[in-house]
Design an enzyme around this catalytic site. Structure first.
Site, PDB file in Angstrom:
ATOM      1  N   LYS A  80      -8.923  -7.426   4.050  1.00  0.00           N
ATOM      2  CA  LYS A  80      -9.295  -8.046   2.778  1.00  0.00           C
ATOM      3  C   LYS A  80      -8.986  -9.540   2.754  1.00  0.00           C
ATOM      4  O   LYS A  80      -9.764 -10.303   2.186  1.00  0.00           O
ATOM      5  CB  LYS A  80      -8.727  -7.259   1.601  1.00  0.00           C
ATOM      6  CG  LYS A  80      -7.406  -7.631   1.065  1.00  0.00           C
ATOM      7  CD  LYS A  80      -6.930  -6.631   0.046  1.00  0.00           C
ATOM      8  CE  LYS A  80      -5.474  -6.291   0.297  1.00  0.00           C
ATOM      9  NZ  LYS A  80      -4.576  -7.461   0.364  1.00  0.00           N
TER      10      LYS A  80
ATOM     11  N   ARG B 122      -1.897  -5.209  -7.945  1.00  0.00           N
ATOM     12  CA  ARG B 122      -1.367  -4.259  -6.969  1.00  0.00           C
ATOM     13  C   ARG B 122      -0.886  -2.967  -7.604  1.00  0.00           C
ATOM     14  O   ARG B 122      -0.469  -2.057  -6.919  1.00  0.00           O
ATOM     15  CB  ARG B 122      -0.169  -4.944  -6.308  1.00  0.00           C
ATOM     16  CG  ARG B 122       0.069  -4.658  -4.873  1.00  0.00           C
ATOM     17  CD  ARG B 122      -0.674  -5.526  -3.971  1.00  0.00           C
ATOM     18  NE  ARG B 122      -0.221  -5.447  -2.606  1.00  0.00           N
ATOM     19  CZ  ARG B 122      -0.489  -6.393  -1.725  1.00  0.00           C
ATOM     20  NH1 ARG B 122      -1.151  -7.458  -2.072  1.00  0.00           N
ATOM     21  NH2 ARG B 122      -0.099  -6.254  -0.482  1.00  0.00           N
TER      22      ARG B 122
ATOM     23  N   ARG C  62      -2.793  -7.829  14.509  1.00  0.00           N
ATOM     24  CA  ARG C  62      -2.352  -8.970  13.693  1.00  0.00           C
ATOM     25  C   ARG C  62      -0.886  -9.309  13.980  1.00  0.00           C
ATOM     26  O   ARG C  62      -0.500 -10.482  13.989  1.00  0.00           O
ATOM     27  CB  ARG C  62      -2.537  -8.639  12.201  1.00  0.00           C
ATOM     28  CG  ARG C  62      -2.193  -9.814  11.302  1.00  0.00           C
ATOM     29  CD  ARG C  62      -2.569  -9.562   9.866  1.00  0.00           C
ATOM     30  NE  ARG C  62      -1.738  -8.559   9.230  1.00  0.00           N
ATOM     31  CZ  ARG C  62      -1.974  -8.054   8.027  1.00  0.00           C
ATOM     32  NH1 ARG C  62      -3.037  -8.434   7.345  1.00  0.00           N
ATOM     33  NH2 ARG C  62      -1.168  -7.165   7.497  1.00  0.00           N
TER      34      ARG C  62
ATOM     35  N   ARG D  16       3.539 -11.786  11.494  1.00  0.00           N
ATOM     36  CA  ARG D  16       4.029 -11.587  10.117  1.00  0.00           C
ATOM     37  C   ARG D  16       5.241 -10.672  10.127  1.00  0.00           C
ATOM     38  O   ARG D  16       5.228  -9.624  10.754  1.00  0.00           O
ATOM     39  CB  ARG D  16       2.919 -10.957   9.266  1.00  0.00           C
ATOM     40  CG  ARG D  16       2.208 -11.967   8.405  1.00  0.00           C
ATOM     41  CD  ARG D  16       1.078 -11.349   7.664  1.00  0.00           C
ATOM     42  NE  ARG D  16       1.477 -10.340   6.683  1.00  0.00           N
ATOM     43  CZ  ARG D  16       0.666  -9.904   5.718  1.00  0.00           C
ATOM     44  NH1 ARG D  16      -0.554 -10.376   5.628  1.00  0.00           N
ATOM     45  NH2 ARG D  16       1.077  -8.995   4.872  1.00  0.00           N
TER      46      ARG D  16
ATOM     47  N   ARG E 255       4.404   0.006   3.309  1.00  0.00           N
ATOM     48  CA  ARG E 255       3.312  -0.670   2.589  1.00  0.00           C
ATOM     49  C   ARG E 255       2.160   0.304   2.336  1.00  0.00           C
ATOM     50  O   ARG E 255       1.517   0.255   1.292  1.00  0.00           O
ATOM     51  CB  ARG E 255       2.834  -1.889   3.387  1.00  0.00           C
ATOM     52  CG  ARG E 255       3.819  -3.047   3.285  1.00  0.00           C
ATOM     53  CD  ARG E 255       3.589  -4.094   4.347  1.00  0.00           C
ATOM     54  NE  ARG E 255       2.282  -4.687   4.281  1.00  0.00           N
ATOM     55  CZ  ARG E 255       1.676  -5.269   5.314  1.00  0.00           C
ATOM     56  NH1 ARG E 255       2.273  -5.332   6.487  1.00  0.00           N
ATOM     57  NH2 ARG E 255       0.502  -5.805   5.162  1.00  0.00           N
TER      58      ARG E 255
HETATM   59  P1  AMP Z   1      -0.494  -9.228   1.320  1.00  0.00           P
HETATM   60  O1  AMP Z   1      -0.546 -10.547   2.016  1.00  0.00           O
HETATM   61  O2  AMP Z   1      -1.471  -9.144   0.181  1.00  0.00           O
HETATM   62  O3  AMP Z   1      -0.575  -8.067   2.261  1.00  0.00           O
HETATM   63  O4  AMP Z   1       0.949  -9.149   0.620  1.00  0.00           O
HETATM   64  C1  AMP Z   1       2.132  -9.120   1.398  1.00  0.00           C
HETATM   65  C2  AMP Z   1       3.294  -8.664   0.549  1.00  0.00           C
HETATM   66  O5  AMP Z   1       3.496  -9.578  -0.536  1.00  0.00           O
HETATM   67  C3  AMP Z   1       3.134  -7.306  -0.105  1.00  0.00           C
HETATM   68  O6  AMP Z   1       3.454  -6.228   0.754  1.00  0.00           O
HETATM   69  C4  AMP Z   1       4.126  -7.422  -1.274  1.00  0.00           C
HETATM   70  O7  AMP Z   1       5.454  -7.287  -0.831  1.00  0.00           O
HETATM   71  C5  AMP Z   1       3.926  -8.871  -1.712  1.00  0.00           C
HETATM   72  N1  AMP Z   1       2.862  -8.982  -2.711  1.00  0.00           N
HETATM   73  C6  AMP Z   1       1.649  -9.586  -2.566  1.00  0.00           C
HETATM   74  N2  AMP Z   1       0.928  -9.496  -3.687  1.00  0.00           N
HETATM   75  C7  AMP Z   1       1.701  -8.806  -4.567  1.00  0.00           C
HETATM   76  C8  AMP Z   1       1.515  -8.357  -5.888  1.00  0.00           C
HETATM   77  N3  AMP Z   1       0.368  -8.579  -6.553  1.00  0.00           N
HETATM   78  N4  AMP Z   1       2.536  -7.682  -6.484  1.00  0.00           N
HETATM   79  C9  AMP Z   1       3.682  -7.443  -5.839  1.00  0.00           C
HETATM   80  N5  AMP Z   1       3.921  -7.817  -4.586  1.00  0.00           N
HETATM   81  C10 AMP Z   1       2.946  -8.495  -3.946  1.00  0.00           C
END
Ligand code: AMP
Length: 192
Positions: free
Chosen positions: A13, A88, A127, A133, A144
């Site tokens: 995404k 989320r 990745r 990461r 996750r």
């Molecule tokens: P992502 O890059 O979208 O995969 O986000 C990485 C991590 O950031 C997630 O696993 C959460 O720990 C945190 N995170 C990102 N967006 C949110 C959100 N909307 N609410 C809570 N935690 C978030």
């Protein structure tokens, strides 16, 4: 155009959001990227968030809604946006609705990228090598995925009930997935 992009970890995404904003010329708003930047800068919020991210848990809703409200209040979202990683959970989805209503900018489309677990594992392993990461470790990814199934999957249903959701298959090349998304958005794909 105001788009909410949804999908499990490793669904591509973030990649697709980046490609879609190139076509639309609107900002890519990734809450994960905003949090990782804050952590890199070493702000108090960023450091707090990092320990949560590294466990694969969700950062508290109040922190996220302040962050997203500030971002959506900026001038560059006048022509639209692609939201990646927010909302989320259902509480975030409801608070986003209220925020966008107040700004007179309701979401036009929610797109969910569907992908099976086997592909997710493959993509995240790739990745992890490429980007390093800190939350792409095996144990964190497992968490996750659990958080996604329990808290984020219902967000897709929330948009479906409002008639805003379209699901796209996330398998195939980046370009193939992009074409599926662009055709949902009714964008001319001939130059792609
Ligand atoms: P992502 O890059 O979208 O995969 O986000 C990485 C991590 O950031 C997630 O696993 C959460 O720990 C945190 N995170 C990102 N967006 C949110 C959100 N909307 N609410 C809570 N935690 C978030």
């Amino acid at each position: 155009m105001r788009i909410v992009l949804l999908g499990p970890p490793g669904s591509g995404k973030g990649t697709q959001a980046a490609l879609v904003v190139e076509r639309l010329g609107v900002p890519h708003i990734s809450t994960g990227a905003l949090l990782r930047n804050a952590a890199k800068r070493g702000t108090e919020l960023g450091l707090q968030a990092k320990s949560i991210i590294d466990k694969g848990e969700l950062v508290p809703d109040n922190i996220m809604s302040d962050m997203i409200e500030e971002r959506l209040g900026r001038d560059d979202v006048a022509g639209g946006f692609v939201l990646d990683g927010y909302p989320r959970n259902l509480a975030q989805a409801k608070s986003l609705d209220i925020m966008l209503e107040r700004l007179n900018k309701p979401a036009d489309e929610a797109i969910h990228i569907d992908i099976d677990t086997e592909q997710i594992i493959k993509r995240i392993a790739k990745r992890a090598k490429e980007e390093g990461r800190s939350d792409d470790t095996k144990e964190t990814v497992r968490n996750r995925m659990r958080v996604y199934a329990e808290q984020t999957a219902p967000v897709a249903d929330y948009y479906a009930e409002r008639g805003l959701l379209t699901r796209v298959l996330g398998d195939g090349s980046k370009e193939e997935v992009l074409q599926r998304i662009l055709s949902i958005l009714d964008l001319n794909t001939s130059s792609a």
